[in-house]
Motif scaffolding. Structure first.
Motif, PDB file in Angstrom:
ATOM      1  N   GLY A   1       3.712   5.854  -5.526  1.00 17.24           N
ATOM      2  CA  GLY A   1       3.716   5.945  -6.984  1.00 17.24           C
ATOM      3  C   GLY A   1       2.619   6.848  -7.512  1.00 17.24           C
ATOM      4  O   GLY A   1       2.839   7.652  -8.423  1.00 17.24           O
ATOM      5  N   GLU A   2       1.436   6.718  -6.926  1.00  8.61           N
ATOM      6  CA  GLU A   2       0.323   7.561  -7.356  1.00  8.61           C
ATOM      7  C   GLU A   2       0.593   9.037  -7.049  1.00  8.61           C
ATOM      8  O   GLU A   2       0.251   9.909  -7.836  1.00  8.61           O
ATOM      9  N   GLN A   3       1.215   9.306  -5.905  1.00 19.59           N
ATOM     10  CA  GLN A   3       1.539  10.690  -5.555  1.00 19.59           C
ATOM     11  C   GLN A   3       2.557  11.290  -6.511  1.00 19.59           C
ATOM     12  O   GLN A   3       2.592  12.497  -6.723  1.00 19.59           O
ATOM     13  N   ARG A   4       3.405  10.417  -7.088  1.00 19.50           N
ATOM     14  CA  ARG A   4       4.407  10.903  -8.040  1.00 19.50           C
ATOM     15  C   ARG A   4       3.863  10.986  -9.456  1.00 19.50           C
ATOM     16  O   ARG A   4       4.607  11.255 -10.390  1.00 19.50           O
TER      17      ARG A   4
ATOM     18  N   ARG B   1      -0.124   1.301 -13.114  1.00 27.32           N
ATOM     19  CA  ARG B   1       1.346   1.260 -13.073  1.00 27.32           C
ATOM     20  C   ARG B   1       1.844   1.229 -11.630  1.00 27.32           C
ATOM     21  O   ARG B   1       2.793   0.523 -11.298  1.00 27.32           O
ATOM     22  N   ALA B   2       1.205   1.984 -10.749  1.00 31.44           N
ATOM     23  CA  ALA B   2       1.598   2.008  -9.336  1.00 31.44           C
ATOM     24  C   ALA B   2       1.373   0.641  -8.700  1.00 31.44           C
ATOM     25  O   ALA B   2       2.205   0.163  -7.925  1.00 31.44           O
ATOM     26  N   LYS B   3       0.246  -0.008  -9.045  1.00 32.60           N
ATOM     27  CA  LYS B   3      -0.035  -1.350  -8.513  1.00 32.60           C
ATOM     28  C   LYS B   3       1.012  -2.347  -8.995  1.00 32.60           C
ATOM     29  O   LYS B   3       1.483  -3.186  -8.239  1.00 32.60           O
TER      30      LYS B   3
ATOM     31  N   GLU C   1       0.826  -1.214   0.000  1.00 33.84           N
ATOM     32  CA  GLU C   1       0.000   0.000   0.000  1.00 33.84           C
ATOM     33  C   GLU C   1       0.858   1.261   0.000  1.00 33.84           C
ATOM     34  O   GLU C   1       0.565   2.230  -0.698  1.00 33.84           O
ATOM     35  N   HIS C   2       1.920   1.241   0.784  1.00 34.78           N
ATOM     36  CA  HIS C   2       2.810   2.406   0.858  1.00 34.78           C
ATOM     37  C   HIS C   2       3.460   2.682  -0.503  1.00 34.78           C
ATOM     38  O   HIS C   2       3.494   3.833  -0.969  1.00 34.78           O
TER      39      HIS C   2
END
Length: 83
Positions: free
Chosen positions: A20-23, A29-31, A14-15
């Motif tokens: 990744g989503e914040q960036r 892609r983050a998953k 989760e972290h």
């Protein structure tokens, strides 16, 4: 997350995904990045059924416990490592 994942690995997933989503990564892609990272960590630490190929790959012969590799020929080192 794979079945049997520990709560620690789920938090890690989760972290990494949120980071990744914040960036600016897409959710997919983050998953993917989080899954790959967590799976690599699980393999390195021996938590998965199959160990990571890289667990010993990249380590020198002396790091793998071979005594005196600098005085051996390549063939002797390979034999000592079981290749």
């Amino acid at each position: 997350m794979p079945r049997g994942s520990s709560p620690k690995r789920e938090r890690q997933y989760e972290h990494i995904k949120q980071s990744g989503e914040q960036r600016g990564m897409s959710e997919g892609r983050a998953k993917e990045m989080a899954s790959r990272t967590v799976n690599n960590e699980r393999a390195r630490s021996g938590e998965s059924k199959t160990a990571s190929r890289s667990s010993t790959q990249g380590k020198s012969a002396s790091q793998r416990g071979v005594e005196g590799p600098s005085t051996m020929t390549k063939q002797q080192v390979k034999n000592a490592l079981g290749h």
